[in-house]
Design a protein around this motif. Structure first.
Motif, mmCIF file in Angstrom:
data_model
loop_
_atom_site.group_PDB
_atom_site.id
_atom_site.type_symbol
_atom_site.label_atom_id
_atom_site.label_comp_id
_atom_site.label_asym_id
_atom_site.label_seq_id
_atom_site.Cartn_x
_atom_site.Cartn_y
_atom_site.Cartn_z
ATOM 1 N N THR A 24 19.551 15.783 10.313
ATOM 2 C CA THR A 24 20.736 16.270 9.597
ATOM 3 C C THR A 24 20.560 16.129 8.082
ATOM 4 O O THR A 24 19.539 15.631 7.607
ATOM 5 C CB THR A 24 21.980 15.433 9.981
ATOM 6 N N MET A 25 21.639 16.469 7.366
ATOM 7 C CA MET A 25 21.656 16.251 5.921
ATOM 8 C C MET A 25 21.489 14.768 5.598
ATOM 9 O O MET A 25 20.957 14.410 4.557
ATOM 10 C CB MET A 25 22.958 16.772 5.318
ATOM 11 N N PRO A 82 16.598 20.098 7.444
ATOM 12 C CA PRO A 82 17.002 19.770 6.063
ATOM 13 C C PRO A 82 15.922 18.972 5.325
ATOM 14 O O PRO A 82 15.711 19.165 4.120
ATOM 15 C CB PRO A 82 18.273 18.939 6.278
ATOM 16 N N SER A 115 24.091 15.786 -1.483
ATOM 17 C CA SER A 115 23.246 16.913 -1.890
ATOM 18 C C SER A 115 22.035 16.452 -2.684
ATOM 19 O O SER A 115 22.022 15.347 -3.247
ATOM 20 C CB SER A 115 24.023 17.952 -2.683
ATOM 21 N N THR A 139 22.713 21.270 -0.002
ATOM 22 C CA THR A 139 23.947 20.524 0.163
ATOM 23 C C THR A 139 24.610 20.893 1.481
ATOM 24 O O THR A 139 24.356 21.957 2.038
ATOM 25 C CB THR A 139 24.897 20.779 -1.037
ATOM 26 N N GLY A 140 25.449 19.979 1.959
ATOM 27 C CA GLY A 140 26.146 20.257 3.215
ATOM 28 C C GLY A 140 26.860 19.015 3.674
ATOM 29 O O GLY A 140 26.754 17.946 3.058
ATOM 30 N N ASP A 141 27.545 19.150 4.768
ATOM 31 C CA ASP A 141 28.169 18.002 5.387
ATOM 32 C C ASP A 141 27.057 17.087 5.912
ATOM 33 O O ASP A 141 26.009 17.572 6.357
ATOM 34 C CB ASP A 141 29.048 18.485 6.549
ATOM 35 N N ASN A 177 20.089 22.060 11.276
ATOM 36 C CA ASN A 177 19.630 23.409 11.603
ATOM 37 C C ASN A 177 19.196 23.462 13.057
ATOM 38 O O ASN A 177 18.377 22.647 13.497
ATOM 39 C CB ASN A 177 18.474 23.814 10.690
ATOM 40 N N GLN A 196 21.993 26.330 9.241
ATOM 41 C CA GLN A 196 23.164 26.127 8.378
ATOM 42 C C GLN A 196 22.797 25.572 7.009
ATOM 43 O O GLN A 196 23.512 25.765 6.040
ATOM 44 C CB GLN A 196 24.126 25.142 9.040
ATOM 45 N N VAL A 197 21.710 24.832 6.958
ATOM 46 C CA VAL A 197 21.366 24.121 5.722
ATOM 47 C C VAL A 197 20.113 24.729 5.105
ATOM 48 O O VAL A 197 19.015 24.600 5.653
ATOM 49 C CB VAL A 197 21.104 22.624 6.020
ATOM 50 N N GLN A 211 25.582 18.044 9.180
ATOM 51 C CA GLN A 211 25.069 19.404 9.402
ATOM 52 C C GLN A 211 23.570 19.377 9.673
ATOM 53 O O GLN A 211 22.839 18.555 9.103
ATOM 54 C CB GLN A 211 25.335 20.269 8.169
ATOM 55 N N GLN A 235 19.900 26.659 -2.002
ATOM 56 C CA GLN A 235 20.630 27.689 -2.746
ATOM 57 C C GLN A 235 20.311 27.557 -4.237
ATOM 58 O O GLN A 235 19.975 26.465 -4.693
ATOM 59 C CB GLN A 235 22.156 27.493 -2.594
#
Ligand code: AHR
Length: 487
Positions: A317-318, A365, A480, A443-445, A450, A456-457, A448, A460
């Motif tokens: 995850t993040m 991530p 982030s 960045t993300g929750d 993939n 999702q992450v 979060q 950007q």
């Protein structure tokens, strides 16, 4: 409000690109299915190596790959993995799930993989259940040009030129799965084994001794004192887990806010460990001839439900991305001693950068953190002073912001992470001669991740900053990682 002051004139040292290295073991679906599918597979491949995985790893500029273990290394006999496929020996992988290892991925395949990746190989050889002769002949097989029976076997197996392998590990975790040795005993074994690992031609071996587990400072002391002059590198392993017992680790996807901060706090411990082991090394090696090699690191969670417990498959995850950012900033800051680090493990095992499912592949991530940090490779680390508050829970607190900076080709790269789960932070960066600035963000929750078909992450573009009077002001969301390129 945090402040970061970059002093480009105070150079810490060169950040070896090998700090961005990876580790691949014959464990679960790391090598087989994850990296290697065999030439006859319907999955697009070149000489059996998955083309999608190779391209993804090339994109993050993988500099070095460690193989074949891990614990597997000290049960691996390299001769079983050369020659015609149908004649290769079979064994049961007693370390990892008791599955059959058919040795279809051996020395030639590993070195072909490294050539496709454009990275340096790091071979970790067997001390625990091997022999001095076996190790000496492996070095000869890969590096010698002399007309010996060992080299003739290589020729017969289709390889005329030696590969010139440089990084040579003499045993893995010999305090544990590599033979349960005491440091005094291993120090002597290291001295003996490395004696017969010869240099061939122009290639000078970089001899790597097995170093400590986590905070076993006595191991480092004994190794440095008794074998320091024979080694070029000393390893160190530290994994980040939640919970107090290995048998009851936390999960990758389901975790509380407290466990978020617990994992991050434990990741920050890498700084204390590198500092502690470096202090001992400094006493025996003040000129920093010997490198500290953190060749196993990363988060280690409970395996995903329904998967083979021996395969160590976990999602990512993040929160794990933050663990990666914490470590990489620490390694950059210690680049005067840390010359290599290898995340465990590349594909489908522990904190992987890539997960696969049949012919599908997903980038985690953590992968994107390696992408955000890649400009640091072989750059000069410069002083980067961070003034920041603490965030977290009563039990587990971490710095709100961690960062590191380096310069190369007239550009400054600043990587920073906002470790808060959800609190944005305004940051002012002071950097002399700031002209143009470019930014990228992950960045993300915190929870979060993939999944196959649901990424999702991703990274950007980031341009929410203001440049005025040599200062960059930006607001970074919680959880982030940001890369700023300052020209
Ligand atoms: O990475 C998984 C295992 O962790 C390795 O095989 C071993 O070296 C360590 O204990």
């Amino acid at each position: 409000m945090a402040h970061i002051t970059i002093n480009p004139d105070r150079v810490i040292g060169r950040i070896s690109k090998n700090i961005y290295g990876h580790f691949s073991e014959h464990l679960g679906r790391c090598i087989y299915n994850g990296i290697f599918v065999g030439r006859d597979s319907a999955i697009p491949n070149v000489y059996g190596m998955r083309s999608d995985v190779v391209a993804a790893l090339r994109h993050i500029k993988i500099p070095v790959l460690r193989w074949p273990g891990g614990c597997f290394a000290d049960e691996y006999h390299w001769q079983d993995g050369i020659g015609p496929l149908e004649e290769r020996k079979r064994m049961v992988n007693t370390n990892w799930g008791y599955v059959v290892e058919d040795n279809s991925f051996g020395t030639h395949e590993f070195l072909e993989l490294c050539s496709q990746l454009g990275c340096e190989p790091y071979i970790n050889a067997n001390v625990g259940s091997g022999t001095v002769r076996e190790m000496a002949e492996w070095v000869e097989y890969v590096n010698s040009e002399g007309d010996s029976s060992v080299v003739r076997t290589r020729w017969a197996n289709g390889r005329k030129e030696p590969w010139g392998v440089r990084f040579w590990g003499v045993g893995n975790e010999n305090w544990g799965c590599g033979g349960n040795m005491r440091p005094e005993y291993y120090a002597d074994e290291f001295r003996r084994y490395q004696t017969y690992c010869r240099n061939y031609g122009e290639n000078k071996l970089f001899r790597i001794a097995c170093g400590p587990n986590t905070d076993d400072y006595r191991w480092t002391e004994v190794l440095m004192q008794q074998a320091g002059r024979f080694m070029d590198g000393l390893t160190m392993h530290y994994y980040t887990i939640t919970g107090t017992e290995w048998a009851h680790k936390g999960k990758a996807l389901q975790f509380s806010d407290t466990e978020y901060y617990e994992l991050l706090r434990k990741a920050c411990r890498m700084d204390e460990l590198v500092t502690g082991h470096s202090r001992i090394m400094d006493r025996y090696d003040p000129s920093h001839r010997i490198g500290l090699i953190v060749d196993e690191w990363g988060s280690w969670h409970e395996v995903e439900a329904g998967t083979n417990p021996g395969f160590l498959y976990q999602q990512n995850t993040m929160r794990d991305a933050m663990v990666a950012a914490i470590h990489l900033n620490i390694f950059n800051r210690h680049c005067d001693r840390v010359i290599m680090a290898n995340l465990a493990q590349t594909v489908n095992v522990l904190q992987s950068v890539i997960l696969t499912d049949g012919d599908r592949m997903v980038l985690t991530p953590t992968y994107h953190v390696f992408d955000l940090f890649k400009a640091h490779q072989d750059a000069e680390a410069v002083d980067c002073f961070v003034e920041t508050a603490k965030v977290g829970t009563d039990e587990w607190t971490v710095d709100h912001i961690t960062a590191s900076a380096s310069k190369k080709d007239g550009r400054m790269t600043l990587t920073l992470a906002n470790l808060s789960m959800d609190e944005a932070e305004e940051i002012t960066v002071f950097c002399p001669n700031t002209g143009s600035v470019n930014g990228r963000i992950l960045t993300g929750d915190a929870r979060q991740y993939n999944d196959f078909g649901n990424e999702q992450v991703t990274i950007q573009a980031f341009d929410e900053f203001l440049v005025k009077d040599q200062a960059i002001t930006l607001t970074v969301p919680g959880c982030s990682v940001v890369e700023l390129t300052i020209a």
